[in-house]
Scaffold this motif. Sequence first.
Motif, PDB file in Angstrom:
ATOM      1  N   GLY A  95       0.955  -1.107  -0.185  1.00 58.80           N
ATOM      2  CA  GLY A  95      -0.057  -0.032  -0.042  1.00 58.80           C
ATOM      3  C   GLY A  95       0.634   1.215  -0.117  1.00 58.80           C
ATOM      4  O   GLY A  95       0.361   2.180  -0.375  1.00 58.80           O
ATOM      5  N   ALA A  96       2.343   1.317   0.509  1.00 55.46           N
ATOM      6  CA  ALA A  96       2.893   2.373   0.639  1.00 55.46           C
ATOM      7  C   ALA A  96       3.488   2.602  -1.155  1.00 55.46           C
ATOM      8  O   ALA A  96       4.059   3.801  -1.293  1.00 55.46           O
ATOM      9  CB  ALA A  96       4.036   2.174   1.397  1.00 55.46           C
ATOM     10  N   SER A  97       3.661   1.664  -1.990  1.00 56.34           N
ATOM     11  CA  SER A  97       3.749   2.023  -3.329  1.00 56.34           C
ATOM     12  C   SER A  97       3.172   1.099  -4.226  1.00 56.34           C
ATOM     13  O   SER A  97       2.917   0.193  -3.816  1.00 56.34           O
ATOM     14  CB  SER A  97       5.535   2.145  -3.417  1.00 56.34           C
ATOM     15  N   ARG A  98       3.238   1.401  -5.486  1.00 56.01           N
ATOM     16  CA  ARG A  98       2.564   0.911  -6.497  1.00 56.01           C
ATOM     17  C   ARG A  98       3.217  -0.602  -6.701  1.00 56.01           C
ATOM     18  O   ARG A  98       2.863  -1.716  -6.762  1.00 56.01           O
ATOM     19  CB  ARG A  98       2.310   1.402  -7.810  1.00 56.01           C
ATOM     20  N   LEU A  99       4.467  -0.490  -6.418  1.00 60.09           N
ATOM     21  CA  LEU A  99       5.541  -1.696  -6.733  1.00 60.09           C
ATOM     22  C   LEU A  99       5.105  -2.761  -5.793  1.00 60.09           C
ATOM     23  O   LEU A  99       4.967  -3.733  -5.841  1.00 60.09           O
ATOM     24  CB  LEU A  99       6.867  -1.172  -6.547  1.00 60.09           C
ATOM     25  N   ARG A 100       4.944  -2.165  -4.418  1.00 58.53           N
ATOM     26  CA  ARG A 100       4.592  -3.206  -3.258  1.00 58.53           C
ATOM     27  C   ARG A 100       3.279  -3.533  -3.547  1.00 58.53           C
ATOM     28  O   ARG A 100       2.925  -4.848  -3.239  1.00 58.53           O
ATOM     29  CB  ARG A 100       4.907  -2.518  -2.000  1.00 58.53           C
ATOM     30  N   THR A 101       2.460  -2.791  -4.034  1.00 56.48           N
ATOM     31  CA  THR A 101       0.711  -3.460  -4.120  1.00 56.48           C
ATOM     32  C   THR A 101       0.693  -4.100  -5.189  1.00 56.48           C
ATOM     33  O   THR A 101       0.171  -5.297  -5.085  1.00 56.48           O
ATOM     34  CB  THR A 101       0.177  -2.166  -4.375  1.00 56.48           C
ATOM     35  N   GLU A 102       1.386  -4.060  -6.191  1.00 54.68           N
ATOM     36  CA  GLU A 102       1.497  -4.938  -7.579  1.00 54.68           C
ATOM     37  C   GLU A 102       2.346  -6.264  -7.197  1.00 54.68           C
ATOM     38  O   GLU A 102       1.686  -7.203  -7.463  1.00 54.68           O
ATOM     39  CB  GLU A 102       1.911  -4.181  -8.636  1.00 54.68           C
ATOM     40  N   ALA A 103       3.103  -6.213  -6.390  1.00 55.91           N
ATOM     41  CA  ALA A 103       3.848  -7.250  -6.006  1.00 55.91           C
ATOM     42  C   ALA A 103       3.223  -8.195  -5.262  1.00 55.91           C
ATOM     43  O   ALA A 103       3.115  -9.416  -5.408  1.00 55.91           O
ATOM     44  CB  ALA A 103       5.369  -6.989  -5.219  1.00 55.91           C
ATOM     45  N   THR A 104       2.572  -7.636  -4.304  1.00 56.60           N
ATOM     46  CA  THR A 104       1.496  -8.342  -3.443  1.00 56.60           C
ATOM     47  C   THR A 104       0.684  -9.047  -4.167  1.00 56.60           C
ATOM     48  O   THR A 104       0.030 -10.314  -4.172  1.00 56.60           O
ATOM     49  CB  THR A 104       1.058  -7.402  -2.340  1.00 56.60           C
ATOM     50  N   ARG A 105      -0.254  -8.244  -5.273  1.00 56.15           N
ATOM     51  CA  ARG A 105      -0.982  -8.822  -5.984  1.00 56.15           C
ATOM     52  C   ARG A 105      -0.707  -9.920  -6.783  1.00 56.15           C
ATOM     53  O   ARG A 105      -1.226 -11.360  -6.900  1.00 56.15           O
ATOM     54  CB  ARG A 105      -1.757  -7.864  -6.938  1.00 56.15           C
ATOM     55  N   GLY A 129      -7.990  -3.885  -1.003  1.00 58.23           N
ATOM     56  CA  GLY A 129      -7.527  -3.010  -1.930  1.00 58.23           C
ATOM     57  C   GLY A 129      -7.572  -1.617  -1.730  1.00 58.23           C
ATOM     58  O   GLY A 129      -7.358  -0.958  -2.278  1.00 58.23           O
ATOM     59  N   THR A 130      -7.938  -1.445  -0.253  1.00 58.00           N
ATOM     60  CA  THR A 130      -7.821  -0.160   0.348  1.00 58.00           C
ATOM     61  C   THR A 130      -6.901  -0.030   1.653  1.00 58.00           C
ATOM     62  O   THR A 130      -6.956  -1.117   2.217  1.00 58.00           O
ATOM     63  CB  THR A 130      -9.266   0.542   0.570  1.00 58.00           C
ATOM     64  N   ALA A 155     -12.335 -13.528   6.099  1.00 60.19           N
ATOM     65  CA  ALA A 155     -12.796 -13.445   4.465  1.00 60.19           C
ATOM     66  C   ALA A 155     -11.659 -13.644   3.536  1.00 60.19           C
ATOM     67  O   ALA A 155     -11.521 -14.170   2.751  1.00 60.19           O
ATOM     68  CB  ALA A 155     -13.323 -11.981   4.252  1.00 60.19           C
ATOM     69  N   PHE A 156     -10.566 -13.047   4.339  1.00 57.28           N
ATOM     70  CA  PHE A 156      -9.088 -13.036   3.431  1.00 57.28           C
ATOM     71  C   PHE A 156      -8.581 -14.727   3.372  1.00 57.28           C
ATOM     72  O   PHE A 156      -8.033 -14.833   2.511  1.00 57.28           O
ATOM     73  CB  PHE A 156      -8.113 -11.962   4.096  1.00 57.28           C
ATOM     74  N   ALA A 157      -8.989 -15.288   4.409  1.00 58.89           N
ATOM     75  CA  ALA A 157      -8.625 -16.845   4.715  1.00 58.89           C
ATOM     76  C   ALA A 157      -9.231 -17.417   3.623  1.00 58.89           C
ATOM     77  O   ALA A 157      -9.000 -18.528   2.923  1.00 58.89           O
ATOM     78  CB  ALA A 157      -8.676 -17.206   5.916  1.00 58.89           C
TER      79      ALA A 157
END
Lengths: 267, 267, 267
Positions: A95-105, A129-130, A155-157
């Motif tokens: 969430g701190a950067s797009r790189l991290r958000t996309e890597a997580t995804r 996603g928020t 829910a995430f599990a």
Amino acid sequence: MIFDQIGRIRAARPLVFCITNYVTVNDCANILLAIGASPIMADDEQEVEELVSICQGLVLNIGTLNQRTLRSMVLAGKKANQHGIPVIFDPVGNGASRLRTEATRTLLKEVRCAVIRGNVSEIRMAHAGTGSAKGVDAAAADATSVANLVRMARAFAAETGAVIAITGPQDVISSADTSYVISNGHEEMERITGSGCMLTALIGAFAGAGAGDPLGVAAAVGAMGIAGEIAMAGSQGTGSFRTLLMDAISTMDDPFLKERIKIEEFA
Amino acid sequence: MIFDQIGRIRAARPLVFCITNYVTVNDCANILLAIGASPIMADDEQEVEELVSICQGLVLNIGTLNQRTLRSMVLAGKKANQHGIPVIFDPVGNGASRLRTEATRTLLKEVRCAVIRGNVSEIRMAHAGTGSAKGVDAAAADATSVANLVRMARAFAAETGAVIAITGPQDVISSADTSYVISNGHEEMERITGSGCMLTALIGAFAGAGAGDPLGVAAAVGAMGIAGEIAMAGSQGTGSFRTLLMDAISTMDDPFLKERIKIEEFA
Amino acid sequence: MIFDQIGRIRAARPLVFCITNYVTVNDCANILLAIGASPIMADDEQEVEELVSICQGLVLNIGTLNQRTLRSMVLAGKKANQHGIPVIFDPVGNGASRLRTEATRTLLKEVRCAVIRGNVSEIRMAHAGTGSAKGVDAAAADATSVANLVRMARAFAAETGAVIAITGPQDVISSADTSYVISNGHEEMERITGSGCMLTALIGAFAGAGAGDPLGVAAAVGAMGIAGEIAMAGSQGTGSFRTLLMDAISTMDDPFLKERIKIEEFA
């Protein structure tokens, strides 16, 4: 509840392979040794799949991610899935950067995780996603009740098939239907770097010894919290706190864990 | 002289983003937490500009520079300049290799620094293009009087617009017209790695909380020196010295700093 | 046997350049400083040859090898050979992956090493091309008698021209014709990361001060073992053990080493 996990780690001595950040990598290796596991750290694409094939647990941590290491994480994670080796994922700073958000995804899409651990901001971002992440620490705006944390974790599990650990003042560990709340720990743990990364590595040792179920993950979270309490009692500041935390993990055993853990099953 | 900087850091909890070397990165993160700031370490080109936009201070340290991270430092530095975020630059080993000398030149040309900290060899090389650096430590041949250090610091400050901190047996902190001399510290600090890098990170916390003026930088330098004195009093060797140094920073406050700092304004 | 090596290090203050892994790099820098040497860590191709030209010892450690750093190691090693600077090589995890096995082969082919240090699995793999490595720790299957270790070390020394150090419960240090056995140390050293890497760095300090002969390398191995014994006596767990180990190295001198070292020449 049965607490025999530390004994199982010390008997099995699982090899835990970590593709992790260079900030806390030494702490992660040391805590794996302290609990009785064996660490190996590496990140080159040419060897990660081979190393997965000899390990019992794989820890992926995106704390100082780059494009080269992300590729290695995906390769290693897929191979671990093929071999049935548990993957423990720590979406540091998600969430701190797009790189991290996309890597997580990417990692959540390509790799089936056995356990995902993060603070509330990181997990909310991964799940919904928020989030309001400011750097690598949880945002105050994301603080919420234990009941809400359990709802999010379940829910995430259900979505990922992973055991979810959301750590903070109180920790929630949950599969889709079984949830634990841990109330150990001390806020001083936020004043050293790596308490989150070390916990993720520790969970790797538990999962690598066959204790990656919600109770096993809760035991790892409890062990870390208890170590924080013990360290706080003897500490003269954050330097000695860190040393004593490692001492406490290296001398902890199952009866002591059972005695000190503050655990509740959340119905 | 007013010493309220540590209180300001603990109130504001500035996020300090470090693109730094992998030798002392853990120490830098821990000292930022110890003083009350929040650290984030990263180096990938794809995220550094975004991370700059959420931080209050940017630390650039070329200790284990490579061509990839140099590009990231330039990108991050330019973005910090656009956002008015202070850049603290540590030209580790400047003069020891062409790569470091040229990287220092590039960074000074492309990025406007708020503070530049180094030993006398590193600063002389950055300023005058000459020096006798042997590795990352100051060369004996570069030792000089405090008056000469002040002259060098003022000229370099005038040239760059930065506050210059030249650290050594005595420390000189100077803008183009205001100079302080700090006489705290202990030579044992040279027997652990990272005392320079940690100080640069610490200055990042001070600058990130709005205390990047010469007195604020002098306060950071004084805090580190006092911590070294306290650590020395209790140490049994360099291992415990390092632990106690961190303890001392984590428990330091403004009144104690004011009481112990040996500071003189250089007229 | 003459033990004056630590004094020689403290007098000469050799600059030891390490291209090493990011897991234990901080420990390696600190132990070099503790014994009285000066460390520099770097890995970019553009500067490694230049840094070799100002150093007195070069340490190559493949613990978190990648393709970029392997190229740097070869360049640095060749340059060290040209300048007559001793190269100390630590084939961490040799045998655990093809990348490591091939990197070890490449380095042994391209670079003439003054000292090679590893556990029995790593050395057996480097020498005979067989071994049972599981990660970075020695495999139980590779355990053997001291006589066998000496035989292996001598053959590998004859093949490479290097002094070979095989470390484990007992340590064997050997050239082609002179062999020492060291019986210091404590198994707790296996419960922290970096005891092997730190020892290799320490040998770099000894070799950098002109003590890279079998007795000098044995003195370094003995110093590390004694430090482990002292640390164990005061330790409350693996965190304080690590701190005390560094304390012990930083306060060790030659008379103490001579008094405590358990060394035998193997006829």
